[in-house]
Design a protein around this motif. Structure first.
Motif, PDB file in Angstrom:
ATOM      1  N   ARG A   1       0.984  -1.259  -0.361  1.00 15.50           N
ATOM      2  CA  ARG A   1       0.137  -0.176  -0.172  1.00 15.50           C
ATOM      3  C   ARG A   1       0.800   1.480   0.261  1.00 15.50           C
ATOM      4  NH1 ARG A   1      -5.195  -1.619   0.929  1.00 15.50           N
ATOM      5  NH2 ARG A   1      -5.749   0.955   0.344  1.00 15.50           N
ATOM      6  N   THR A   2       2.100   1.316   0.901  1.00 12.60           N
ATOM      7  CA  THR A   2       2.743   2.349   0.713  1.00 12.60           C
ATOM      8  C   THR A   2       3.323   2.439  -0.263  1.00 12.60           C
ATOM      9  OG1 THR A   2       3.750   1.845   3.044  1.00 12.60           O
ATOM     10  CG2 THR A   2       5.233   3.165   1.216  1.00 12.60           C
ATOM     11  N   THR A   3       3.771   1.332  -1.413  1.00 12.78           N
ATOM     12  CA  THR A   3       4.753   1.939  -2.857  1.00 12.78           C
ATOM     13  C   THR A   3       3.525   2.033  -3.772  1.00 12.78           C
ATOM     14  OG1 THR A   3       6.025  -0.394  -2.673  1.00 12.78           O
ATOM     15  CG2 THR A   3       5.526   0.174  -4.662  1.00 12.78           C
ATOM     16  N   ALA A   4       2.358   1.899  -3.407  1.00 13.93           N
ATOM     17  CA  ALA A   4       1.072   1.967  -4.571  1.00 13.93           C
ATOM     18  C   ALA A   4       0.330   3.465  -4.214  1.00 13.93           C
ATOM     19  CB  ALA A   4      -0.508   0.867  -4.278  1.00 13.93           C
ATOM     20  N   ASN A   5       0.988   3.922  -2.942  1.00 12.70           N
ATOM     21  CA  ASN A   5       0.452   5.684  -3.057  1.00 12.70           C
ATOM     22  C   ASN A   5       1.640   6.282  -3.440  1.00 12.70           C
ATOM     23  OD1 ASN A   5      -1.753   5.296  -1.583  1.00 12.70           O
ATOM     24  ND2 ASN A   5      -0.171   5.313   1.249  1.00 12.70           N
ATOM     25  N   ALA A   6       2.317   5.901  -4.373  1.00  8.63           N
ATOM     26  CA  ALA A   6       3.327   6.875  -5.032  1.00  8.63           C
ATOM     27  C   ALA A   6       2.737   6.944  -6.530  1.00  8.63           C
ATOM     28  CB  ALA A   6       4.976   6.221  -4.734  1.00  8.63           C
ATOM     29  N   ILE A   7       2.072   5.800  -6.956  1.00  9.34           N
ATOM     30  CA  ILE A   7       2.022   5.229  -8.607  1.00  9.34           C
ATOM     31  C   ILE A   7       0.622   5.555  -8.243  1.00  9.34           C
ATOM     32  CG2 ILE A   7       4.234   4.123  -8.852  1.00  9.34           C
ATOM     33  CD1 ILE A   7       2.634   1.692  -9.300  1.00  9.34           C
TER      34      ILE A   7
ATOM     35  N   PRO B   1      -7.343   0.273 -11.121  1.00 10.66           N
ATOM     36  CA  PRO B   1      -8.931  -0.501 -10.985  1.00 10.66           C
ATOM     37  C   PRO B   1      -9.035  -2.060 -10.044  1.00 10.66           C
ATOM     38  CG  PRO B   1      -9.588   0.974 -12.222  1.00 10.66           C
ATOM     39  CD  PRO B   1      -8.246   0.977 -12.594  1.00 10.66           C
ATOM     40  N   LYS B   2      -8.077  -3.050 -10.707  1.00  9.47           N
ATOM     41  CA  LYS B   2      -8.424  -4.020 -10.024  1.00  9.47           C
ATOM     42  C   LYS B   2      -7.084  -4.036  -9.295  1.00  9.47           C
ATOM     43  CE  LYS B   2      -7.592  -8.808 -12.230  1.00  9.47           C
ATOM     44  NZ  LYS B   2      -5.666  -8.686 -11.758  1.00  9.47           N
TER      45      LYS B   2
ATOM     46  N   LEU C   1      -6.151  -5.339  -3.536  1.00 13.03           N
ATOM     47  CA  LEU C   1      -5.534  -4.596  -1.952  1.00 13.03           C
ATOM     48  C   LEU C   1      -6.756  -4.337  -1.135  1.00 13.03           C
ATOM     49  CD1 LEU C   1      -2.664  -1.706  -3.648  1.00 13.03           C
ATOM     50  CD2 LEU C   1      -1.846  -3.867  -2.555  1.00 13.03           C
ATOM     51  N   ASP C   2      -7.322  -3.732  -0.960  1.00 15.14           N
ATOM     52  CA  ASP C   2      -8.402  -3.239  -0.407  1.00 15.14           C
ATOM     53  C   ASP C   2      -9.268  -4.605   0.054  1.00 15.14           C
ATOM     54  OD1 ASP C   2      -8.621  -0.827  -0.952  1.00 15.14           O
ATOM     55  OD2 ASP C   2     -10.107  -0.238  -2.631  1.00 15.14           O
TER      56      ASP C   2
ATOM     57  N   ALA D   1     -13.697  -4.661   8.077  1.00 19.07           N
ATOM     58  CA  ALA D   1     -13.169  -5.315   7.405  1.00 19.07           C
ATOM     59  C   ALA D   1     -14.162  -5.186   6.128  1.00 19.07           C
ATOM     60  CB  ALA D   1     -12.993  -6.303   7.467  1.00 19.07           C
ATOM     61  N   PHE D   2     -15.945  -4.345   6.585  1.00 20.61           N
ATOM     62  CA  PHE D   2     -17.000  -4.720   5.980  1.00 20.61           C
ATOM     63  C   PHE D   2     -16.304  -3.056   4.910  1.00 20.61           C
ATOM     64  CE2 PHE D   2     -20.891  -2.265   4.948  1.00 20.61           C
ATOM     65  CZ  PHE D   2     -21.592  -3.019   4.069  1.00 20.61           C
ATOM     66  N   SER D   3     -15.873  -2.279   5.428  1.00 17.73           N
ATOM     67  CA  SER D   3     -16.151  -1.057   4.862  1.00 17.73           C
ATOM     68  C   SER D   3     -14.257  -0.831   3.483  1.00 17.73           C
ATOM     69  CB  SER D   3     -15.539  -0.036   5.470  1.00 17.73           C
ATOM     70  OG  SER D   3     -13.876   0.419   6.523  1.00 17.73           O
ATOM     71  N   TYR D   4     -13.285  -1.894   3.726  1.00 11.13           N
ATOM     72  CA  TYR D   4     -12.479  -2.545   2.236  1.00 11.13           C
ATOM     73  C   TYR D   4     -13.658  -3.329   1.540  1.00 11.13           C
ATOM     74  CZ  TYR D   4      -8.004  -0.637   4.917  1.00 11.13           C
ATOM     75  OH  TYR D   4      -7.538   0.294   5.318  1.00 11.13           O
ATOM     76  N   PHE D   5     -14.391  -4.417   2.199  1.00 13.66           N
ATOM     77  CA  PHE D   5     -14.826  -5.325   1.027  1.00 13.66           C
ATOM     78  C   PHE D   5     -15.573  -4.154   0.671  1.00 13.66           C
ATOM     79  CE2 PHE D   5     -13.980  -8.685   4.043  1.00 13.66           C
ATOM     80  CZ  PHE D   5     -12.650  -9.444   3.500  1.00 13.66           C
ATOM     81  N   TYR D   6     -16.434  -3.134   0.381  1.00 13.07           N
ATOM     82  CA  TYR D   6     -17.188  -2.303   0.115  1.00 13.07           C
ATOM     83  C   TYR D   6     -16.154  -2.009  -0.296  1.00 13.07           C
ATOM     84  CZ  TYR D   6     -20.459   0.638  -0.974  1.00 13.07           C
ATOM     85  OH  TYR D   6     -21.808   1.630  -1.949  1.00 13.07           O
TER      86      TYR D   6
END
Length: 420
Positions: free
Chosen positions: A193-199, A203-204, A209-210, A226-231
């Protein structure tokens, strides 16, 4: 020129829902030989190969598509390095995304990696190795996956290929989670997630990640987060019409069931986004919610049998439903034995409609976990319950007093010693 006309005709036939004839024409173009200097013919053959691969995948002909990947290798040197790499990656992605389980996926992937090595295509090899890790993970070859992850991560960090680095770190998190090492899994996901924040994340990848974040929070019984991430994951997959959207939806329903809000399941399923995913998958989760609401072990077991393929084969759902089953069983046992001080175990088993051995084993476990105050008299086959006694704090208080007196005496001794 003839090849271009045949290719256009094949496209028309495919659009006219005549795939068999389109396959024949495209196969003929792919098998034809072209001169390296004829750029038009090379371009037509390149387009025909990609079109044929997509059509074979659409028709579910996985073995033929695997054969196509091998067949086109002698043609690849005729293309530029970028086009050849794109063709190999595209065909392999289409083949693996079919999930046809031909048993040749790893073999074909290894052959493509070997070809990339021989042609010194470093970036292509790394991308193919990432797909190989995913295959190792799906086939539960976790040790081989971890070995490959370790070497590939070192290369990617040196080259600073952040997009592929995120994918590999996410795979690392999944592998460690499957091995039961939640701390390592969470560390790998945090890095991803830290690496993803830089690029920019497609959507997939963001949905993946979520979903992994939701799975790890659910593992720690934090079902609201967990529910919020799955949403978020569900919305991401839904936006690109990905088949994994239904998995995210099921995990959302699971979270509601686990936080004792089964009544929210119906409102989620009947929501605007979820309506198009109605089917056995959501019906199974609704049945679980109903059984949980009714606190019925019989309904719960019946649902697991009826919807075994939709629910029982998902390891994430299965793990949490096992915990839910234990909770339901404990609540049912407590409700049945509450009026008694002495009750036959056979009577308890008859009331909740479960085998005697299962009930006896669960009661023993509850007594050892101090959830029940009593003993099992196996000679007479009865459960004897004791009244809960209030804990006497006298002994603990007396021990604390003695400890404090000892500290005072030690302090007085040290003071007297200094005076002398």
């Amino acid at each position: 020129m003839a090849g271009a006309l045949e290719f256009e005709r094949a496209v028309v036939l495919e659009e006219a829902s005549r795939p068999e004839e389109a396959l024949e024409l495209l196969s003929a173009i792919v098998k034809s030989t072209v001169n390296e200097g004829d750029e038009v013919a090379l371009k037509v053959k390149e387009q025909a190969i990609l079109r044929l691969g997509a059509l074979l995948a659409k028709q579910g002909q996985a073995d033929e598509l695997g054969g196509l990947i091998k067949f086109v290798r002698p043609f690849l040197p005729s293309l530029s390095k970028a086009k050849a790499a794109k063709m190999v990656r595209t065909l392999l992605d289409v083949f693996l995304d079919m999930e046809a389980s031909t048993g040749r996926e790893v073999e074909i992937c290894l052959e493509c990696i070997e070809w990339a090595n021989s042609e010194k295509r470093t970036f292509l090899r790394q991308a193919l190795e990432a797909r190989l890790i995913a295959l190792r993970f799906e086939s539960k070859a976790y040790v081989k996956a971890i070995q490959l992850i370790g070497s590939l991560l070192k290369e990617l960090k040196k080259l600073d290929d952040k997009a592929l680095l995120v994918e590999v770190q996410l795979l690392e998190s999944r592998v460690y989670h499957s091995l039961g090492n939640v701390s390592r899994s969470r560390a790998a996901l945090t890095s991803a997630r830290t690496t993803a924040n830089a690029i920019y994340c497609p959507p997939k990848l963001q949905a993946e990640l979520d979903m992994q974040s939701g799975i790890l929070h659910a593992e720690e019984d934090d079902f609201k987060t967990a529910f919020s991430y799955f949403y978020e994951s569900f919305e991401g997959y839904d936006s690109i019409d990905h088949p994994k959207a239904i998995s995210s939806l099921k995990y959302m329903l699971l979270c509601k069931i686990m936080v004792n809000s089964p009544e929210d399941v119906q409102s989620i399923v009947s929501g605007r986004l979820a309506l198009k995913y109605a089917g056995n998958q959501t019906s199974g989760m609704k049945s679980v919610a109903t059984a949980s609401h009714n606190r019925s072990i019989a309904e719960f077991n019946e649902t697991l049998v009826t919807f075994h393929q939709e629910i029982g084969e998902d390891p994430i759902i299965r793990a949490h439903l096992d915990a839910l089953y234990d909770q339901l069983l404990e609540k049912n046992l407590c409700r049945v034995i509450e009026p008694f001080s002495r009750v036959e175990i056979a009577h308890v088993a008859d009331v909740i409609e479960l085998p005697l051995t299962t009930v006896e084993r669960k009661l023993s476990q509850m007594i050892l976990d101090k959830k029940l105050h009593g003993i099992l008299d196996q000679g007479e086959g009865v459960l004897i319950l004791f009244d809960e006694q209030e804990e006497d704090h006298t002994y603990a208080a007396a021990l604390d007093t003695i400890v404090n007196i000892g500290k005072v005496v030690d302090a007085l001794y040290q003071t007297a010693k200094r005076l002398t």
